[in-house]
Motif scaffolding. Structure first.
Motif, PDB file in Angstrom:
ATOM      1  N   CYS A 147       0.612  -1.277  -0.270  1.00  0.00           N
ATOM      2  CA  CYS A 147      -0.147   0.172   0.146  1.00  0.00           C
ATOM      3  C   CYS A 147       0.462   1.192  -0.369  1.00  0.00           C
ATOM      4  O   CYS A 147       0.520   1.857  -0.495  1.00  0.00           O
ATOM      5  CB  CYS A 147      -0.792   0.104   1.234  1.00  0.00           C
ATOM      6  N   LEU A 148       2.015   0.924   0.601  1.00  0.00           N
ATOM      7  CA  LEU A 148       2.793   2.586   0.648  1.00  0.00           C
ATOM      8  C   LEU A 148       3.596   2.170  -0.969  1.00  0.00           C
ATOM      9  O   LEU A 148       3.813   3.416  -1.623  1.00  0.00           O
ATOM     10  CB  LEU A 148       3.901   2.099   2.405  1.00  0.00           C
ATOM     11  N   GLN A 149       4.030   1.139  -1.258  1.00  0.00           N
ATOM     12  CA  GLN A 149       4.566   1.699  -2.312  1.00  0.00           C
ATOM     13  C   GLN A 149       2.826   2.306  -3.285  1.00  0.00           C
ATOM     14  O   GLN A 149       3.474   3.323  -4.508  1.00  0.00           O
ATOM     15  CB  GLN A 149       4.637   0.077  -3.607  1.00  0.00           C
ATOM     16  N   GLU A 163      10.493   7.079   1.988  1.00  0.00           N
ATOM     17  CA  GLU A 163      11.853   7.431   3.146  1.00  0.00           C
ATOM     18  C   GLU A 163      11.765   5.833   4.181  1.00  0.00           C
ATOM     19  O   GLU A 163      10.820   5.183   4.659  1.00  0.00           O
ATOM     20  CB  GLU A 163      11.467   8.126   3.734  1.00  0.00           C
ATOM     21  N   PRO A 164      12.437   6.036   4.857  1.00  0.00           N
ATOM     22  CA  PRO A 164      12.579   4.913   5.573  1.00  0.00           C
ATOM     23  C   PRO A 164      11.558   4.461   7.160  1.00  0.00           C
ATOM     24  O   PRO A 164      11.114   3.803   6.933  1.00  0.00           O
ATOM     25  CB  PRO A 164      13.832   4.657   6.374  1.00  0.00           C
ATOM     26  N   HIS A 165      11.433   6.527   7.689  1.00  0.00           N
ATOM     27  CA  HIS A 165      10.722   5.768   8.833  1.00  0.00           C
ATOM     28  C   HIS A 165       9.344   5.593   8.303  1.00  0.00           C
ATOM     29  O   HIS A 165       8.060   5.251   8.966  1.00  0.00           O
ATOM     30  CB  HIS A 165      10.424   7.384   9.655  1.00  0.00           C
ATOM     31  N   LEU A 166       8.751   5.997   6.762  1.00  0.00           N
ATOM     32  CA  LEU A 166       7.821   5.562   6.165  1.00  0.00           C
ATOM     33  C   LEU A 166       7.899   4.021   5.824  1.00  0.00           C
ATOM     34  O   LEU A 166       6.610   3.613   6.286  1.00  0.00           O
ATOM     35  CB  LEU A 166       7.197   6.317   4.692  1.00  0.00           C
ATOM     36  N   VAL A 167       7.982   3.638   5.562  1.00  0.00           N
ATOM     37  CA  VAL A 167       8.743   1.960   5.693  1.00  0.00           C
ATOM     38  C   VAL A 167       7.949   1.790   7.324  1.00  0.00           C
ATOM     39  O   VAL A 167       7.439   0.382   7.111  1.00  0.00           O
ATOM     40  CB  VAL A 167       9.978   1.740   4.979  1.00  0.00           C
ATOM     41  N   GLU A 168       8.557   2.227   7.940  1.00  0.00           N
ATOM     42  CA  GLU A 168       8.587   1.459   9.940  1.00  0.00           C
ATOM     43  C   GLU A 168       7.510   1.876   9.811  1.00  0.00           C
ATOM     44  O   GLU A 168       6.416   0.926  10.265  1.00  0.00           O
ATOM     45  CB  GLU A 168       9.946   1.425  10.040  1.00  0.00           C
ATOM     46  N   GLY A 169       6.919   2.581   9.844  1.00  0.00           N
ATOM     47  CA  GLY A 169       4.944   3.120  10.077  1.00  0.00           C
ATOM     48  C   GLY A 169       4.472   1.913   9.699  1.00  0.00           C
ATOM     49  O   GLY A 169       2.894   2.147  10.207  1.00  0.00           O
ATOM     50  N   ALA A 170       5.094   1.614   8.006  1.00  0.00           N
ATOM     51  CA  ALA A 170       3.918   0.446   7.189  1.00  0.00           C
ATOM     52  C   ALA A 170       3.936  -0.583   7.712  1.00  0.00           C
ATOM     53  O   ALA A 170       2.553  -1.011   7.805  1.00  0.00           O
ATOM     54  CB  ALA A 170       4.394   0.763   5.935  1.00  0.00           C
ATOM     55  N   ARG A 171       5.254  -1.124   8.186  1.00  0.00           N
ATOM     56  CA  ARG A 171       5.473  -1.977   8.402  1.00  0.00           C
ATOM     57  C   ARG A 171       4.592  -2.315  10.328  1.00  0.00           C
ATOM     58  O   ARG A 171       3.888  -3.586  10.242  1.00  0.00           O
ATOM     59  CB  ARG A 171       6.753  -2.384   8.475  1.00  0.00           C
ATOM     60  N   ARG A 172       4.991  -1.225  10.950  1.00  0.00           N
ATOM     61  CA  ARG A 172       4.559  -1.558  12.303  1.00  0.00           C
ATOM     62  C   ARG A 172       2.993  -1.450  11.981  1.00  0.00           C
ATOM     63  O   ARG A 172       2.200  -1.918  13.182  1.00  0.00           O
ATOM     64  CB  ARG A 172       4.940  -0.044  13.323  1.00  0.00           C
ATOM     65  N   LEU A 173       2.146  -0.914  11.129  1.00  0.00           N
ATOM     66  CA  LEU A 173       0.633  -0.906  10.772  1.00  0.00           C
ATOM     67  C   LEU A 173       0.262  -1.840  10.690  1.00  0.00           C
ATOM     68  O   LEU A 173      -1.188  -2.423  11.126  1.00  0.00           O
ATOM     69  CB  LEU A 173       0.392   0.574   9.961  1.00  0.00           C
ATOM     70  N   GLY A 174       0.652  -2.617   9.564  1.00  0.00           N
ATOM     71  CA  GLY A 174       0.203  -3.626   9.740  1.00  0.00           C
ATOM     72  C   GLY A 174       0.723  -5.258  10.308  1.00  0.00           C
ATOM     73  O   GLY A 174      -0.589  -5.740  10.184  1.00  0.00           O
TER      74      GLY A 174
END
Length: 281
Positions: A147-149, A163-174
């Motif tokens: 979804c972030l993609q 951005e890495p922090h957006l990647v981290e946020g997407a993973r943590r939300l999932g």
């Protein structure tokens, strides 16, 4: 509209029908996405939902044994990857996802872990901490990354790296979404499917992990593209409300739900641009 354009539109309509039938929460949140992104998120959801249904009961109810389920899932994965390469599938849901994958740069490094986790549901009935984390990465975190993609690449002339922090946020939300569902579905998973996703983890430990994951995700939502923030806020807040109810109610036979009026209020709050709610609110 004729030819491929009509086929593409029909595939997107099929994906939208899947999310409407299977999830009121994600269906509500997806309607809050801007038109640039909305069909892509629906396409992602439809593919992962169909794969999940292969291993979560409908295939078995149709008479498939474990080996047959594995074969259907393997074929579904192969068709997904092949359709991304060639740009067409006779399976409408796969075709819709392939269009999104090509436009939004969703690659095998996200797709294969997802199918690996789905395959685990056929072969593994009980998880420990390590296998839980691997399973959640493939079944949920990579879906957040898909979804972030779409958020960062839909409509873009060339793929961009989030951005890495957006990647981290997407993973943590999932991950938070998945752990909430594990707690909600404890009885069903154990009684109907014979699965234990949480192992020795206590309810309090899982809820603490959910709180931390939701808080991490909330911190980066304001940095998402403007046409995505309200929808992601709504989804975040719906699962924060579920976590609150899971904390407030003892485990039992009834699947915890957020009443429709509360869902509507949370969606309205997100639509007005408020920040994600605290997990304790």
């Amino acid at each position: 509209m004729t030819g491929l354009a009509l086929y593409d539109r029909t595939a997107e309509d099929a994906a939208a029908a899947v999310i409407a039938a299977y999830s009121t929460s994600f269906g509500l949140a997806s309607r809050m996405l801007g038109p640039r992104v909305r069909p892509h998120v629906r396409n992602v959801y439809a593919l992962v939902r169909v794969a999940d249904e292969i291993v979560d009961g409908p295939a078995a109810a149709a008479g498939l044994d474990a080996d047959a389920e594995r074969g259907v899932l393997d074929d579904f994965e192969s068709e997904t990857l092949a359709s991304i390469e060639r740009g067409f599938s006779a399976n409408l849901v796969v075709h819709a996802f392939a269009r999104t994958a090509r436009e939004c740069d969703i690659r095998e490094d996200l797709i294969r872990p997802f199918f690996a986790s789905m395959r685990t549901d056929i072969t593994t009935s009980s998880h420990d901490g390590a296998s839980h984390d691997v399973y959640v990465y493939g079944s949920a975190e990579v879906v957040g990354l898909m979804c972030l993609q779409a958020f960062v690449n839909a409509g873009s002339p060339a793929p961009r790296i989030a951005e890495p922090h957006l990647v981290e946020g997407a993973r943590r939300l999932g991950a938070a979404f998945q752990d909430v569902n594990f707690l909600r579905d404890l009885d069903h998973d154990a009684g109907e499917l014979g699965r234990d996703y949480l192992g020795a983890s206590t309810r309090a430990d899982v809820l603490a992990r959910i709180d931390a994951d939701l808080a991490c995700a909330a911190a980066v939502i304001p940095e998402l593209p403007a046409d995505c923030r309200r929808a992601v806020t709504a989804a975040h807040d719906l699962f924060a409300a579920l976590a609150w109810r899971l904390r407030s109610e003892s485990a039992g036979d009834t699947r915890v739900r957020v009443p429709n009026p509360v869902k509507a209020a949370l969606a309205a709050r997100a639509w007005m641009g408020f920040a994600p709610r605290s997990v304790r609110a």
